[in-house]
Design a protein around this motif. Structure first.
Motif, mmCIF file in Angstrom:
data_model
loop_
_atom_site.group_PDB
_atom_site.id
_atom_site.type_symbol
_atom_site.label_atom_id
_atom_site.label_comp_id
_atom_site.label_asym_id
_atom_site.label_seq_id
_atom_site.Cartn_x
_atom_site.Cartn_y
_atom_site.Cartn_z
ATOM 1 N N ALA A 14 -1.357 3.900 -13.331
ATOM 2 C CA ALA A 14 -0.196 2.977 -13.297
ATOM 3 C C ALA A 14 -0.166 2.301 -12.085
ATOM 4 C CB ALA A 14 1.005 3.983 -13.728
ATOM 5 N N LEU A 15 -0.246 2.964 -11.039
ATOM 6 C CA LEU A 15 -0.431 2.284 -9.817
ATOM 7 C C LEU A 15 -1.237 1.249 -9.498
ATOM 8 C CD1 LEU A 15 -0.046 5.390 -7.560
ATOM 9 C CD2 LEU A 15 1.608 3.627 -7.487
ATOM 10 N N ILE A 16 -2.578 1.494 -9.987
ATOM 11 C CA ILE A 16 -3.448 0.214 -9.977
ATOM 12 C C ILE A 16 -2.900 -1.046 -11.027
ATOM 13 C CG2 ILE A 16 -5.925 -0.544 -10.757
ATOM 14 C CD1 ILE A 16 -5.574 1.534 -8.239
ATOM 15 N N LYS A 17 -2.439 -0.681 -12.088
ATOM 16 C CA LYS A 17 -1.866 -1.705 -12.858
ATOM 17 C C LYS A 17 -0.781 -2.351 -12.308
ATOM 18 C CE LYS A 17 -3.273 0.056 -17.429
ATOM 19 N NZ LYS A 17 -2.976 0.696 -18.784
ATOM 20 N N ALA A 18 0.264 -1.600 -11.416
ATOM 21 C CA ALA A 18 1.346 -2.186 -10.669
ATOM 22 C C ALA A 18 0.839 -2.999 -9.363
ATOM 23 C CB ALA A 18 2.132 -1.348 -10.200
ATOM 24 N N GLY A 19 -0.563 -3.171 -9.306
ATOM 25 C CA GLY A 19 -1.223 -3.895 -8.282
ATOM 26 C C GLY A 19 -1.103 -3.210 -6.797
ATOM 27 N N ILE A 20 -1.148 -1.972 -6.691
ATOM 28 C CA ILE A 20 -1.218 -1.284 -5.435
ATOM 29 C C ILE A 20 -2.296 -1.761 -4.761
ATOM 30 C CG2 ILE A 20 -2.641 0.607 -5.879
ATOM 31 C CD1 ILE A 20 0.631 0.795 -3.946
ATOM 32 N N ASP A 21 -2.443 -2.226 -3.362
ATOM 33 C CA ASP A 21 -3.497 -2.865 -2.704
ATOM 34 C C ASP A 21 -4.424 -1.947 -1.885
ATOM 35 O OD1 ASP A 21 -3.338 -5.624 -3.313
ATOM 36 O OD2 ASP A 21 -1.209 -5.285 -2.397
ATOM 37 N N THR B 73 0.733 -0.952 0.175
ATOM 38 C CA THR B 73 0.047 -0.140 -0.031
ATOM 39 C C THR B 73 0.837 1.198 0.118
ATOM 40 O OG1 THR B 73 -0.132 -0.089 2.328
ATOM 41 C CG2 THR B 73 -1.834 -1.133 1.165
ATOM 42 N N LEU B 74 0.311 2.356 -0.061
ATOM 43 C CA LEU B 74 1.002 3.575 -0.128
ATOM 44 C C LEU B 74 0.278 4.751 0.473
ATOM 45 C CD1 LEU B 74 2.741 4.877 -3.444
ATOM 46 C CD2 LEU B 74 0.748 6.360 -2.544
ATOM 47 N N THR B 75 0.996 5.648 1.093
ATOM 48 C CA THR B 75 0.461 6.966 1.570
ATOM 49 C C THR B 75 1.032 8.107 0.811
ATOM 50 O OG1 THR B 75 0.108 8.175 3.644
ATOM 51 C CG2 THR B 75 2.368 7.082 3.205
ATOM 52 N N THR B 76 -0.052 9.094 0.441
ATOM 53 C CA THR B 76 0.415 10.164 -0.444
ATOM 54 C C THR B 76 -0.288 11.511 0.056
ATOM 55 O OG1 THR B 76 0.480 10.932 -2.797
ATOM 56 C CG2 THR B 76 -1.325 9.278 -2.058
ATOM 57 N N ASN B 77 0.384 12.546 -0.405
ATOM 58 C CA ASN B 77 -0.267 13.789 0.037
ATOM 59 C C ASN B 77 -1.710 14.076 -1.156
ATOM 60 O OD1 ASN B 77 1.190 15.031 -2.282
ATOM 61 N ND2 ASN B 77 2.593 15.585 -0.909
ATOM 62 N N GLY B 78 -1.317 13.392 -2.299
ATOM 63 C CA GLY B 78 -2.629 13.360 -3.351
ATOM 64 C C GLY B 78 -2.301 14.180 -4.664
#
Length: 329
Positions: free
Chosen positions: A106-113, A92-97
């Motif tokens: 691209a994140l979705i395709k890479a498999g982010i959960d 998973t990842l945390t971001t300021n958006g």
């Protein structure tokens, strides 16, 4: 892995950079801080090598943090490589958006959960004052786009501060969970770095504010992620309201996490300055088994608790004086 206090350690937060495109007041000053030279930051290959060791030792969940992880140019490839590691179940990842909308597909395709998005206010002027930039619209657009991917949980992280929040602004943030399947979490400001000078709201104060409008606030007992969040349900809300109150509601006895800073330092407790330099050992040619032994030995020394509310450290380590962007948020 089980530490000496019988806690199962199955979660690592990996900071991929100390750089950030915002200047949130509880994290760093407007003029910024001195960043690490690029040569001191772990490479993608080094992160993957260390993560492979974590996976073999029983770590099952990875959270990518910063700084702001999406400023790192190889972040998409890194997510994909981490997803291929045996034993790792969630990345998973945390971001300021700010950069999320353009990188989301691209994140979705890479498999982010799962994705956590920091959003402290819905007021444009206060957002600019809090972060140093006029970026609220970009964050809102990123949230809207992320919600289209219903199989990827989205959480909003808010650090409530008395200088910037009142009852109405906190209720407005909570209301984001009403019509969409995102969870809004109120995170207690940490007394580290610039957060030492900030006065926040207690968990109970926010619960009281919520109950003034939503009397049927009920605690939700199921798990909603990797960490120690406590969640509540509100009738008619699609999402949950969460709290992470590390100081006032200490959860050290069930702590399941360690942190790897962008410089490759393994920290087993956020408050203490000590750590194990995994990156240096890797660059000196240590074998995978030697790296795994270093990780195991570090976790064996994981302290029983933080001492934010105590008079002195529980043991001889010095207390952390770096800010959250330098440690890994």
């Amino acid at each position: 892995m089980i530490d000496k206090y019988n806690r199962e350690i199955d979660y690592v937060r990996i900071s991929v950079t100390d750089r950030c495109n915002l200047r949130c007041v509880y994290c760093m000053p407007k003029e910024g801080v001195t960043f690490l030279p690029h040569s001191a930051v772990m490479t993608c290959e080094e992160i993957v090598s260390i993560a492979e060791c974590f996976g073999e030792l029983g770590i099952r969940k990875i959270k990518l943090t910063g700084g702001e992880p999406l400023v790192r140019k190889d972040i998409i490839g890194l997510v994909g490589k981490l997803k291929q590691i045996k034993g790792i179940e969630k990345v998973t990842l945390t971001t300021n958006g700010i950069y999320l909308e353009e990188q989301l597909e691209a994140l979705i395709k890479a498999g982010i959960d799962g994705i956590n998005i920091s959003l402290d206010t819905l007021d444009q002027n206060k957002f600019t004052e809090l972060t140093g930039f006029d970026g609220l619209l970009k964050v809102r657009e990123s949230i809207t786009k992320a919600l289209a991917y219903q199989n990827v949980p989205i959480k909003i992280n808010c650090v409530p501060l008395r200088k910037f929040h009142d009852k109405d602004s906190l209720l407005a943030l909570a209301a984001l969970a009403k019509d969409t399947k995102l969870h809004v979490r109120f995170i207690e400001v940490m007394p580290l770095g610039y957060g030492k000078h900030m006065e926040g709201y207690s968990e109970q104060e926010i619960i009281d504010i919520l109950r003034s409008s939503y009397r049927e606030l009920e605690q939700y007992t199921k798990s909603l992620g990797n960490g120690p969040g406590k969640y509540y349900s509100i009738p008619g809300f699609q999402g949950k309201i969460g709290f992470i109150s590390a100081v006032s509601h200490e959860f050290c006895s069930s702590c399941n996490r360690v942190r790897l800073t962008s410089a490759g330092i393994l920290k087993t407790c956020l408050q203490y300055s000590g750590g194990t330099d995994i990156k240096a050992a890797l660059r000196e040619g240590s074998s995978k088994e030697e790296i795994k032994d270093m990780i195991k030995n570090a976790i064996d020394r994981k302290p029983e608790s933080h001492v934010f509310t105590k008079d002195r450290p529980a043991f001889s380590e010095t207390l952390e004086d770096k800010g959250m962007s330098q440690i890994g948020g």
